[in-house]
Write a protein that holds these residues in place. Structure first.
Motif, PDB file in Angstrom:
ATOM      1  N   VAL A 113     -10.729 -36.873 -15.921  1.00  0.00           N
ATOM      2  CA  VAL A 113     -10.776 -35.484 -15.721  1.00  0.00           C
ATOM      3  C   VAL A 113      -9.827 -35.433 -14.902  1.00  0.00           C
ATOM      4  CG1 VAL A 113     -11.767 -33.989 -13.923  1.00  0.00           C
ATOM      5  CG2 VAL A 113     -13.156 -34.759 -15.184  1.00  0.00           C
ATOM      6  N   THR A 114      -8.817 -34.073 -14.486  1.00  0.00           N
ATOM      7  CA  THR A 114      -7.566 -34.131 -14.064  1.00  0.00           C
ATOM      8  C   THR A 114      -7.582 -32.974 -13.545  1.00  0.00           C
ATOM      9  OG1 THR A 114      -5.830 -33.042 -16.143  1.00  0.00           O
ATOM     10  CG2 THR A 114      -5.789 -35.111 -15.972  1.00  0.00           C
ATOM     11  N   ILE A 115      -6.253 -32.855 -12.244  1.00  0.00           N
ATOM     12  CA  ILE A 115      -6.359 -32.107 -11.113  1.00  0.00           C
ATOM     13  C   ILE A 115      -5.483 -30.737 -11.656  1.00  0.00           C
ATOM     14  CG2 ILE A 115      -6.701 -31.209  -9.164  1.00  0.00           C
ATOM     15  CD1 ILE A 115      -8.044 -34.000  -8.116  1.00  0.00           C
ATOM     16  N   ARG A 161      -3.822 -20.037 -18.811  1.00  0.00           N
ATOM     17  CA  ARG A 161      -4.653 -20.422 -20.540  1.00  0.00           C
ATOM     18  C   ARG A 161      -3.510 -21.405 -21.259  1.00  0.00           C
ATOM     19  NH1 ARG A 161      -2.494 -14.495 -23.363  1.00  0.00           N
ATOM     20  NH2 ARG A 161      -3.435 -15.761 -24.613  1.00  0.00           N
ATOM     21  N   LYS A 162      -2.464 -22.039 -20.637  1.00  0.00           N
ATOM     22  CA  LYS A 162      -2.281 -22.959 -21.460  1.00  0.00           C
ATOM     23  C   LYS A 162      -2.534 -24.151 -20.968  1.00  0.00           C
ATOM     24  CE  LYS A 162       2.083 -20.198 -21.748  1.00  0.00           C
ATOM     25  NZ  LYS A 162       3.833 -20.286 -21.991  1.00  0.00           N
ATOM     26  N   GLN A 163      -3.425 -24.485 -19.704  1.00  0.00           N
ATOM     27  CA  GLN A 163      -3.772 -25.924 -20.029  1.00  0.00           C
ATOM     28  C   GLN A 163      -4.925 -25.842 -20.317  1.00  0.00           C
ATOM     29  OE1 GLN A 163      -1.242 -27.135 -17.668  1.00  0.00           O
ATOM     30  NE2 GLN A 163      -0.767 -25.463 -17.943  1.00  0.00           N
ATOM     31  N   SER A 164      -5.452 -27.391 -20.899  1.00  0.00           N
ATOM     32  CA  SER A 164      -5.810 -28.232 -21.215  1.00  0.00           C
ATOM     33  C   SER A 164      -7.907 -28.579 -20.278  1.00  0.00           C
ATOM     34  CB  SER A 164      -6.215 -29.217 -21.924  1.00  0.00           C
ATOM     35  OG  SER A 164      -5.736 -30.406 -21.701  1.00  0.00           O
ATOM     36  N   PRO A 166      -7.455 -26.600 -17.108  1.00  0.00           N
ATOM     37  CA  PRO A 166      -7.297 -25.544 -16.017  1.00  0.00           C
ATOM     38  C   PRO A 166      -8.030 -25.272 -14.964  1.00  0.00           C
ATOM     39  CG  PRO A 166      -9.200 -24.754 -18.072  1.00  0.00           C
ATOM     40  CD  PRO A 166      -8.505 -25.624 -18.746  1.00  0.00           C
ATOM     41  N   PHE A 167      -7.578 -25.480 -13.693  1.00  0.00           N
ATOM     42  CA  PHE A 167      -8.203 -25.117 -12.164  1.00  0.00           C
ATOM     43  C   PHE A 167      -9.053 -24.405 -12.603  1.00  0.00           C
ATOM     44  CE2 PHE A 167      -8.510 -22.886  -7.844  1.00  0.00           C
ATOM     45  CZ  PHE A 167      -9.492 -23.604  -8.086  1.00  0.00           C
ATOM     46  N   ILE A 168      -8.865 -22.597 -12.492  1.00  0.00           N
ATOM     47  CA  ILE A 168      -9.526 -21.686 -13.865  1.00  0.00           C
ATOM     48  C   ILE A 168      -9.929 -21.454 -15.260  1.00  0.00           C
ATOM     49  CG2 ILE A 168     -10.715 -19.514 -13.125  1.00  0.00           C
ATOM     50  CD1 ILE A 168      -9.550 -19.739 -10.390  1.00  0.00           C
ATOM     51  N   ASN A 169     -10.866 -21.597 -15.611  1.00  0.00           N
ATOM     52  CA  ASN A 169     -10.660 -21.145 -17.567  1.00  0.00           C
ATOM     53  C   ASN A 169     -10.479 -19.536 -17.262  1.00  0.00           C
ATOM     54  OD1 ASN A 169     -10.790 -20.989 -20.167  1.00  0.00           O
ATOM     55  ND2 ASN A 169     -12.546 -22.172 -19.919  1.00  0.00           N
ATOM     56  N   VAL A 170      -9.598 -19.636 -17.516  1.00  0.00           N
ATOM     57  CA  VAL A 170      -9.605 -17.550 -17.352  1.00  0.00           C
ATOM     58  C   VAL A 170      -9.813 -17.117 -18.696  1.00  0.00           C
ATOM     59  CG1 VAL A 170      -7.357 -17.736 -15.819  1.00  0.00           C
ATOM     60  CG2 VAL A 170      -6.462 -18.285 -17.975  1.00  0.00           C
ATOM     61  N   LEU A 171      -9.541 -17.476 -19.523  1.00  0.00           N
ATOM     62  CA  LEU A 171      -9.698 -17.725 -21.178  1.00  0.00           C
ATOM     63  C   LEU A 171     -11.632 -17.376 -20.935  1.00  0.00           C
ATOM     64  CD1 LEU A 171      -7.606 -20.046 -23.700  1.00  0.00           C
ATOM     65  CD2 LEU A 171      -7.225 -17.259 -22.937  1.00  0.00           C
ATOM     66  N   SER A 172     -12.220 -18.271 -20.591  1.00  0.00           N
ATOM     67  CA  SER A 172     -13.833 -17.912 -20.152  1.00  0.00           C
ATOM     68  C   SER A 172     -14.186 -16.811 -19.572  1.00  0.00           C
ATOM     69  CB  SER A 172     -14.191 -19.291 -19.372  1.00  0.00           C
ATOM     70  OG  SER A 172     -15.699 -18.815 -19.224  1.00  0.00           O
TER      71      SER A 172
END
Length: 367
Positions: A113-115, A161-164, A166-172
């Protein structure tokens, strides 16, 4: 520990700026509690989750009902420092209960897990600029702050949307519209709740000239009936799912807002109490119903983030309500302004009902 440290330091604040800084530390500590608690429930309680959430909702309602009254009593007979010092018995009890009673976490060493620190900062700036824009409504709309807010939101969306991880999964949020609509619905529910929770005391004391004791007793009707309904709503949701309870809660919210239109300069305290009691019933159904609906649409692994966004939705609704009250009651207090607030609440209630109707029928929480 952060809440304890902030509660201890706050009474010794040398200035108002220091007090705000200490309150930020307290807010960071308290904001971790709700997502962590929801994560524990999702992992540890497999059946009748709605009843477990109902118990938490009861405690939340008790706090809402008794907190302002106790705070007023402490500041009247002591001073503002007492509202921080009174926290320590509850902090100690919570610390030892958490240490010896709560289940231990099972760490998943296989998952790295990364922050997303940049995502956190962009989200914080987006929310802060949005809140500043909403707070500007009282004195006039500040379009520059709106533009700044939209820029931060756009940059945040593009980055996340480019993060593997993300802090918040905007695509979700984009793909899982049912989850996103729950957040929107919770914002609207809290616009109504806090408009009434803050607006009614202003009206009663400034227009009707009720004393603080009478006003406090009247306002207990909102939280008090929410306490009564919450365990019943929990059992109902476990058997039938969230949607029927949400329809009942939204109906009470619309009916209660309509009843506010009957309040005038000669209305008795008993009638005002009754009108607010109907709104209190809606609070018990809506809070618990939306929580359980959210966790039906969210994978268990995303419980923490979803819970945090759920509470953020509440705060956004609170700020919207503050802006609404600032526009209506900023310069004048009158029964007509109070009725305008009620009409706006009815309109928002109808919108909430439409969102509830479009919600798919949810499975029973025990399944």
């Amino acid at each position: 520990i952060m809440i304890a440290a902030a509660s201890f330091a706050a009474p010794f604040s040398p200035s108002f700026g220091w007090l705000i800084a200490i309150r930020i530390i307290q807010a960071i500590g308290s904001s971790a509690l709700f997502p962590a608690g929801m994560g524990i429930i999702r992992k540890s309680i497999r059946e009748n989750q709605a009843q477990a959430l109902g118990v938490l909702s009861i405690f939340s309602s008790v706090s809402a009902a008794l907190g302002p009254s106790i705070g007023g009593f402490l500041t009247h007979y002591w001073d503002w420092q007492a509202i921080f010092l009174v926290n320590f018995p509850f902090i100690l009890a919570a610390f030892f209960l958490g240490l010896f009673i709560l289940p231990k976490d099972r760490r998943d060493s296989s998952r790295k897990v990364t922050i997303d620190y940049i995502g956190i900062l962009l989200f914080a700036f987006s929310i802060l600029s949005l809140l500043l824009f909403l707070l500007s409504w009282e004195s006039g709309v500040n379009w520059v702050e709106l533009l700044v807010s939209l820029v931060f939101i756009f940059v945040f969306y593009k980055f996340e949307r480019k993060q593997s991880q993300p802090f918040i999964n905007v695509l979700s949020l984009k793909e899982n519209l049912n989850m996103s609509f729950v957040y929107v619905q919770f914002i609207l529910v809290n616009v109504i709740f806090y408009s009434i929770f803050f607006g009614v005391p202003l009206y009663l004391q400034n227009v009707r000239h009720f004393d603080s004791k009478t006003t406090g007793l009247i306002m207990l009707s909102i939280a008090g009936f929410g306490i009564i309904v919450s365990p019943l709503a929990g059992r109902w949701i476990d058997k039938r799912g969230s949607k029927p309870a949400l329809i009942a809660g939204t109906s009470c919210m619309i009916a209660g807002s309509l009843l506010l239109l009957t309040i005038n300069g000669s209305s008795s305290a008993a009638w005002i109490f009754f009108s607010l009691s109907v709104l209190g019933l809606s609070n018990g159904f809506n809070n618990l119903g939306l929580q359980t609906a959210l966790y039906t649409f969210v994978p268990p692994a995303e419980t923490g983030t979803a819970s945090g966004l759920f509470m953020t939705s509440r705060y956004i609704g609170t700020i919207f309500s503050s802006s609404l009250l600032g526009i209506l009651f900023g310069k004048h207090f009158s029964t007509s302004h109070f009725h305008v607030m009620a009409i706006i609440c009815v309109i928002i209630g109808i919108l909430i009902m439409l969102l509830t109707i479009r919600m798919p029928q949810l499975q029973k929480q025990s399944q």
